[in-house]
Design a protein around this motif. Structure first.
Motif, PDB file in Angstrom:
ATOM      1  N   ARG A 156      42.244  47.539  35.520  1.00  0.00           N
ATOM      2  CA  ARG A 156      42.701  46.262  36.102  1.00  0.00           C
ATOM      3  C   ARG A 156      41.864  45.913  37.321  1.00  0.00           C
ATOM      4  O   ARG A 156      41.467  44.766  37.508  1.00  0.00           O
ATOM      5  CB  ARG A 156      44.180  46.351  36.480  1.00  0.00           C
ATOM      6  N   GLU A 157      41.614  46.923  38.160  1.00  0.00           N
ATOM      7  CA  GLU A 157      40.862  46.656  39.389  1.00  0.00           C
ATOM      8  C   GLU A 157      39.395  46.350  39.092  1.00  0.00           C
ATOM      9  O   GLU A 157      38.735  45.663  39.859  1.00  0.00           O
ATOM     10  CB  GLU A 157      40.973  47.858  40.339  1.00  0.00           C
ATOM     11  N   ALA A 158      38.914  46.872  37.981  1.00  0.00           N
ATOM     12  CA  ALA A 158      37.505  46.652  37.649  1.00  0.00           C
ATOM     13  C   ALA A 158      37.264  45.279  37.034  1.00  0.00           C
ATOM     14  O   ALA A 158      36.129  44.827  36.954  1.00  0.00           O
ATOM     15  CB  ALA A 158      37.029  47.737  36.682  1.00  0.00           C
ATOM     16  N   ALA A 159      38.358  44.617  36.595  1.00  0.00           N
ATOM     17  CA  ALA A 159      38.190  43.287  35.998  1.00  0.00           C
ATOM     18  C   ALA A 159      37.978  42.282  37.117  1.00  0.00           C
ATOM     19  O   ALA A 159      38.876  42.063  37.919  1.00  0.00           O
ATOM     20  CB  ALA A 159      39.433  42.927  35.192  1.00  0.00           C
ATOM     21  N   PRO A 160      36.821  41.683  37.200  1.00  0.00           N
ATOM     22  CA  PRO A 160      36.562  40.783  38.323  1.00  0.00           C
ATOM     23  C   PRO A 160      37.247  39.434  38.145  1.00  0.00           C
ATOM     24  O   PRO A 160      37.468  39.019  36.997  1.00  0.00           O
ATOM     25  CB  PRO A 160      35.044  40.603  38.269  1.00  0.00           C
ATOM     26  N   TYR A 161      37.599  38.770  39.252  1.00  0.00           N
ATOM     27  CA  TYR A 161      38.055  37.385  39.153  1.00  0.00           C
ATOM     28  C   TYR A 161      36.801  36.538  38.969  1.00  0.00           C
ATOM     29  O   TYR A 161      35.840  36.652  39.725  1.00  0.00           O
ATOM     30  CB  TYR A 161      38.815  36.947  40.417  1.00  0.00           C
ATOM     31  N   ILE A 162      36.800  35.737  37.945  1.00  0.00           N
ATOM     32  CA  ILE A 162      35.612  34.920  37.662  1.00  0.00           C
ATOM     33  C   ILE A 162      35.782  33.567  38.339  1.00  0.00           C
ATOM     34  O   ILE A 162      36.744  32.834  38.036  1.00  0.00           O
ATOM     35  CB  ILE A 162      35.415  34.753  36.136  1.00  0.00           C
ATOM     36  N   ASP A 163      34.880  33.258  39.258  1.00  0.00           N
ATOM     37  CA  ASP A 163      34.946  31.970  39.956  1.00  0.00           C
ATOM     38  C   ASP A 163      34.760  30.827  38.964  1.00  0.00           C
ATOM     39  O   ASP A 163      34.001  30.953  37.998  1.00  0.00           O
ATOM     40  CB  ASP A 163      33.869  31.897  41.035  1.00  0.00           C
TER      41      ASP A 163
END
Lengths: 174, 117
Positions: B15-22
């Motif tokens: 979960r933490e490795a999934a980046p928020y995509i701008d």
């Protein structure tokens, strides 16, 4: 007070409110694009094209959204169908590419090396296991929701997650 | 060789490795591809429905061969209290259908009552 997804969907249905739909796109674009990037093995351009197609289909068929599942689950299902149709066209459902990871959006909480290892290990999984792991372990869907998204039996989802997790752990431990 | 991690730790790391995509213009591109909102005016829809209702009533009256006329004349001979009861009963039936339809169309209420439709 911030409008819920249900409020925004109601506005789209009642008045064809495209601004409300835009807000839904803004809210869910990251998770849908993230899922498609995982499915396409980080082919960002393809993933974004498929994400665009996903939201276009969602807009056209929003009247068929009955509210029985979360809106995000419904979007994931459309996204997965878009991916499958595209993959069928390209005949690329099998094969393993080296992950090409983008480091510019790395969250601060995870060591970049660990993140690279995780994403690399994830991309080594077969498509069915990778998809189940991404949906459930990464995006927080229940097994039941993932089964609906992927249109496969619940038991298959559980098996894919179990196998996927074990392979990830072994790869990371190596 | 690193030790094997447990499921919970693995899920957390994923979960933490999934980046928020701008967004970076993605929403704008999607909005540009949407078909133009096309919707007939509400008054037009209402007029069509009203017209169809009047037409249907007219056809039913003509086809009934005076049956409806006689029925109305008979009804007018009933006492007023009976007509009121009849009207109230009709209202209840229509209202009950309206409530069922509204529940079917409202996911929040459906979840609340946990009814399967």
């Amino acid at each position: 007070m911030e409008l819920t997804d249900a409020d925004l969907i109601a506005r789209v249905l009642a008045n064809d409110d495209q601004h409300a739909f835009g807000e839904l796109v803004r809210r869910h674009q990251s998770s849908v694009r993230g899922l498609l990037r995982q499915l396409t093995r980080t082919d960002i351009a393809l993933a974004d094209d498929l994400a665009q197609e996903t939201f276009l289909r969602a807009y056209k068929s929003i009247r068929s959204f009955r509210g029985e599942a979360r809106f995000s689950t419904w979007l994931y299902r459309i996204a997965y169908n878009c991916f499958r149709e595209d993959a069928r066209k390209r005949k690329e459902l099998v094969g393993v590419d080296e992950a090409q990871l983008q480091a510019e959006h790395d969250p601060q909480t995870v060591d970049p090396g660990l993140r690279h290892d995780l994403m690399h290990a994830l991309n080594l999984l077969p498509l069915n296991e990778r998809t189940a792991v991404v949906l459930c372990c990464q995006n927080g869907l229940s097994h039941d929701e993932a089964a609906r998204v992927l249109d496969i039996p619940l038991g298959t989802v559980k098996t894919n997650i179990l196998r996927g997790r074990e392979k990830l752990k072994r790869t990371l431990a190596a | 060789m690193n030790p094997m991690i447990d499921d919970e730790t693995l899920d957390r790391q994923l979960r933490e490795a999934a980046p928020y995509i701008d967004d970076e213009g993605f929403t704008a591109r999607v909005m540009a591809t949407l078909p133009a909102a096309q919707r007939e005016p509400r008054w037009l829809r209402a007029m069509v429905l009203l017209g169809l209702a009047i037409l249907g009533s007219g056809i039913a009256y003509v086809l009934s061969g005076g049956f409806i006329r006689e029925g109305v004349i008979q009804l007018s001979n009933f006492p007023i209290w009976l007509l009121l009861v009849f009207a109230f009963g009709c209202g209840l039936v229509v209202g009950a259908f309206a409530v069922i339809f509204a529940i079917r169309k409202t996911p929040e209420v459906r979840d609340l009552t946990r009814l399967e439709f």
